[in-house]
Design a protein around this motif. Structure first.
Motif, PDB file in Angstrom:
ATOM      1  N   ARG A  53       0.865  -1.173   0.000  1.00 48.48           N
ATOM      2  CA  ARG A  53       0.000   0.000   0.000  1.00 48.48           C
ATOM      3  C   ARG A  53       0.909   1.232   0.000  1.00 48.48           C
ATOM      4  O   ARG A  53       2.090   1.122  -0.287  1.00 48.48           O
ATOM      5  N   SER A  54       0.403   2.360   0.358  1.00 44.81           N
ATOM      6  CA  SER A  54       1.203   3.590   0.295  1.00 44.81           C
ATOM      7  C   SER A  54       2.410   3.564   1.228  1.00 44.81           C
ATOM      8  O   SER A  54       3.390   4.266   0.988  1.00 44.81           O
ATOM      9  N   PRO A  79       2.019   0.053  -6.448  1.00 48.73           N
ATOM     10  CA  PRO A  79       1.829   1.459  -6.085  1.00 48.73           C
ATOM     11  C   PRO A  79       3.117   2.269  -5.903  1.00 48.73           C
ATOM     12  O   PRO A  79       3.056   3.463  -5.652  1.00 48.73           O
ATOM     13  N   ASP A  84      10.009   5.970  -3.627  1.00 48.51           N
ATOM     14  CA  ASP A  84       9.869   4.735  -2.845  1.00 48.51           C
ATOM     15  C   ASP A  84      10.946   3.734  -3.229  1.00 48.51           C
ATOM     16  O   ASP A  84      11.602   3.131  -2.373  1.00 48.51           O
TER      17      ASP A  84
END
Length: 134
Positions: A53-54, A79, A84
């Motif tokens: 997820r985020s 995502p 990231d």
């Protein structure tokens, strides 16, 4: 508990006990993640499956501080953004990147599963885990 304290505690725990191999995946890649987890468990490895997820970069960065491999399933649905992936890459550790579709990988050194048969994927998976575990 703040993120720094949590990261320190997680790092200590990963080095103090038998921590499972982490398999991280995008929501649509859940069946792949479950199959990989089942294969690893059948081979005697403890496994934890994590839906990306985020906050996935935080989770992977912490997991990479341990001694077990971290497997990330990559697809067009993942995502992650460039920042990231830069954090994950900088964390070092025993990262295994597996592409489940033909999308471009965000980091070098990934292995494509698209077009491989079940036995070929199983052999690649076990080879990568043994190499990264040793």
């Amino acid at each position: 508990m703040d993120i720094k304290a949590s990261a320190t505690l997680w790092t200590e725990l990963r080095h103090a006990v038998d921590v499972p191999i982490l398999v991280s995946h995008a929501v649509p890649d859940g069946p792949w993640a479950q199959w990989i987890a089942d294969e690893l468990r059948a081979a005697g490895y403890p496994v934890e499956v994590h839906c990306a997820r985020s906050d996935f970069a935080d989770r992977l960065t912490l997991a990479l501080s341990g001694s077990e491999p971290v497997i990330v399933l990559l697809s067009a649905e993942h995502p992650g953004n460039p920042a990231d992936w830069q954090r994950v890459s900088a964390a070092g550790g025993r990262l295994i990147l597996l592409r489940v579709d033909a999308s471009a990988p965000p980091l070098p050194g990934s292995h494509g599963l698209d077009g491989l048969g079940e036995d070929e994927v199983r052999e690649l998976l076990h080879t990568l885990v043994v190499i990264r575990s040793g």
